[in-house]
Design a protein around this motif. Structure first.
Motif, PDB file in Angstrom:
ATOM      1  N   LEU A  60       0.831  -1.202   0.000  1.00  0.00           N
ATOM      2  CA  LEU A  60       0.000   0.000   0.000  1.00  0.00           C
ATOM      3  C   LEU A  60       0.872   1.261   0.000  1.00  0.00           C
ATOM      4  O   LEU A  60       0.552   2.256  -0.648  1.00  0.00           O
ATOM      5  N   GLY A  61       1.983   1.212   0.734  1.00  0.00           N
ATOM      6  CA  GLY A  61       2.909   2.341   0.731  1.00  0.00           C
ATOM      7  C   GLY A  61       3.515   2.566  -0.640  1.00  0.00           C
ATOM      8  O   GLY A  61       3.659   3.698  -1.106  1.00  0.00           O
ATOM      9  N   PHE A  62       3.835   1.465  -1.305  1.00  0.00           N
ATOM     10  CA  PHE A  62       4.372   1.530  -2.663  1.00  0.00           C
ATOM     11  C   PHE A  62       3.344   2.162  -3.606  1.00  0.00           C
ATOM     12  O   PHE A  62       3.662   3.045  -4.411  1.00  0.00           O
ATOM     13  N   LEU A  63       2.095   1.740  -3.481  1.00  0.00           N
ATOM     14  CA  LEU A  63       1.024   2.318  -4.312  1.00  0.00           C
ATOM     15  C   LEU A  63       0.852   3.808  -4.021  1.00  0.00           C
ATOM     16  O   LEU A  63       0.618   4.595  -4.928  1.00  0.00           O
ATOM     17  N   ALA A  64       0.962   4.165  -2.757  1.00  0.00           N
ATOM     18  CA  ALA A  64       0.794   5.568  -2.387  1.00  0.00           C
ATOM     19  C   ALA A  64       1.856   6.441  -3.063  1.00  0.00           C
ATOM     20  O   ALA A  64       1.569   7.556  -3.515  1.00  0.00           O
ATOM     21  N   VAL A  65       3.073   5.925  -3.143  1.00  0.00           N
ATOM     22  CA  VAL A  65       4.149   6.673  -3.817  1.00  0.00           C
ATOM     23  C   VAL A  65       3.843   6.799  -5.317  1.00  0.00           C
ATOM     24  O   VAL A  65       3.988   7.870  -5.916  1.00  0.00           O
ATOM     25  N   LEU A  66       3.398   5.699  -5.924  1.00  0.00           N
ATOM     26  CA  LEU A  66       3.052   5.736  -7.354  1.00  0.00           C
ATOM     27  C   LEU A  66       1.960   6.759  -7.630  1.00  0.00           C
ATOM     28  O   LEU A  66       2.032   7.540  -8.575  1.00  0.00           O
ATOM     29  N   VAL A  67       0.937   6.736  -6.790  1.00  0.00           N
ATOM     30  CA  VAL A  67      -0.190   7.662  -6.953  1.00  0.00           C
ATOM     31  C   VAL A  67       0.281   9.106  -6.800  1.00  0.00           C
ATOM     32  O   VAL A  67      -0.132   9.992  -7.538  1.00  0.00           O
ATOM     33  N   ARG A  68       1.167   9.333  -5.854  1.00  0.00           N
ATOM     34  CA  ARG A  68       1.688  10.686  -5.621  1.00  0.00           C
ATOM     35  C   ARG A  68       2.422  11.195  -6.864  1.00  0.00           C
ATOM     36  O   ARG A  68       2.219  12.330  -7.297  1.00  0.00           O
ATOM     37  N   VAL A  69       3.267  10.352  -7.440  1.00  0.00           N
ATOM     38  CA  VAL A  69       4.034  10.741  -8.628  1.00  0.00           C
ATOM     39  C   VAL A  69       3.101  10.987  -9.811  1.00  0.00           C
ATOM     40  O   VAL A  69       3.211  11.987 -10.530  1.00  0.00           O
ATOM     41  N   GLU A  70       2.153  10.086  -9.994  1.00  0.00           N
ATOM     42  CA  GLU A  70       1.240  10.192 -11.130  1.00  0.00           C
ATOM     43  C   GLU A  70       0.354  11.440 -11.009  1.00  0.00           C
ATOM     44  O   GLU A  70       0.115  12.139 -11.979  1.00  0.00           O
ATOM     45  N   ALA A  71      -0.108  11.727  -9.791  1.00  0.00           N
ATOM     46  CA  ALA A  71      -0.945  12.917  -9.576  1.00  0.00           C
ATOM     47  C   ALA A  71      -0.157  14.189  -9.874  1.00  0.00           C
ATOM     48  O   ALA A  71      -0.696  15.154 -10.432  1.00  0.00           O
ATOM     49  N   GLN A  72       1.126  14.175  -9.530  1.00  0.00           N
ATOM     50  CA  GLN A  72       1.954  15.356  -9.808  1.00  0.00           C
ATOM     51  C   GLN A  72       2.078  15.574 -11.317  1.00  0.00           C
ATOM     52  O   GLN A  72       2.031  16.705 -11.801  1.00  0.00           O
ATOM     53  N   ILE A  73       2.220  14.489 -12.073  1.00  0.00           N
ATOM     54  CA  ILE A  73       2.305  14.607 -13.531  1.00  0.00           C
ATOM     55  C   ILE A  73       1.018  15.227 -14.086  1.00  0.00           C
ATOM     56  O   ILE A  73       1.057  16.124 -14.931  1.00  0.00           O
ATOM     57  N   GLU A  74      -0.118  14.773 -13.590  1.00  0.00           N
ATOM     58  CA  GLU A  74      -1.400  15.304 -14.078  1.00  0.00           C
ATOM     59  C   GLU A  74      -1.542  16.788 -13.734  1.00  0.00           C
ATOM     60  O   GLU A  74      -2.001  17.588 -14.544  1.00  0.00           O
TER      61      GLU A  74
END
Lengths: 135, 139
Positions: free
Chosen positions: B27-41
């Motif tokens: 879940l922590g790994f997913l949270a990091v992915l989501v954070r990076v992806e949201a920043q791109i958007e």
């Protein structure tokens, strides 16, 4: 049991990582396409370059979609769930409000079987006001 | 207690420790992915908004602001965990050649997803973008 959970989480992590890369590429591609679309069409500086927009999205996104078929649509995009697995639609059009709309929708190739509940869907879009030039 | 029962008990304790840890790690790994992806958007939407702002004629501040807001709202959508915030600073430009700088915000609603188990708070993210106007653009 621990091995099963470990494998499930490993597959999930790989799949989520791949999806993040694909979604990031899709967002970047539609933004690039929107910029192209907002620019001038060949031979007519005050007409948005709609065809060029979709082509730009395809050019940018294709290398990052790992085996996914990219369809350049002429009209509106299908709903994401209507696109067959392993394909995405790219479409660009002029909205009734005069804005350039660029969308990418579909279901990219996923190495993890859908039985894992990870049937990812891409549905990203961008809108921008077209550029006009002084007469 | 014989050795076999002792071994089973030990395996149970180990499983009880390892499985939740692996899930939390995932879940922590997913949270990091989501954070990076949201920043791109967010960066993409803000960048497009700045580009739209300088496509309005020089001196027309309200039109420039409207172009930027329309672009921002049409590009950054609410979904699941990402809630768009505000776009500020895209107030137009006075003369050709001037710059417009836009700042956009959004909120990551981790608590509305399973990731909330490891990130039990909302995360505010921001992005800024600058575009320069051209004297050849905009009638």
């Amino acid at each position: 049991m621990v091995i099963g959970v470990f494998l499930l989480l490993l597959f999930g992590a790989v799949s989520a990582s791949l999806y993040t890369v694909e979604r990031g590429a899709a967002v970047t591609a539609v933004a690039a396409g929107a910029r192209v679309g907002a620019g001038a069409a060949p031979g007519n500086p005050n007409t948005p370059n709609i065809e060029g927009a979709a082509a730009e999205v395809v050019r940018v996104v294709r290398p990052s979609l790992f085996g996914t078929r990219v369809n350049q649509q002429t009209g509106a995009c299908r709903a994401p769930r209507q696109v067959p697995p392993g394909e995405v639609d790219v479409c660009a059009r002029l909205s009734p409000g005069g804005m350039v709309e660029v969308e990418l929708r579909g279901r990219p190739v996923n190495p993890v079987p859908a039985a894992f509940g990870l049937d990812w869907v891409l549905d990203v879009g961008a809108q921008i006001q077209p550029v006009t030039f002084k007469p | 207690v014989n050795l076999q029962e002792q071994g089973q008990g030990q395996a149970l304790v180990e499983t009880a420790i390892v499985v939740p840890s692996m899930i939390a790690l995932m879940l922590g790994f997913l949270a990091v992915l989501v954070r990076v992806e949201a920043q791109i958007e967010l960066e993409s939407a803000t960048s497009l908004a700045a580009a739209a702002a300088v496509s309005a004629p020089a001196g027309d501040f309200s039109l420039s602001s409207r172009y930027a807001q329309d672009t921002w709202k049409g590009t950054l959508h609410y979904y699941g965990y990402l809630e768009p915030g505000t776009l500020q600073g895209c107030a137009g430009y006075g003369q050709a050649g001037e710059q417009v700088t836009c700042s956009g915000t959004a909120t990551l609603r981790y608590r509305e997803t399973p990731m909330g188990l490891v990130v039990p708070f909302d995360l505010a993210i921001s992005a800024s973008a600058t575009a320069r106007s051209s004297e050849y653009r905009s009638r």
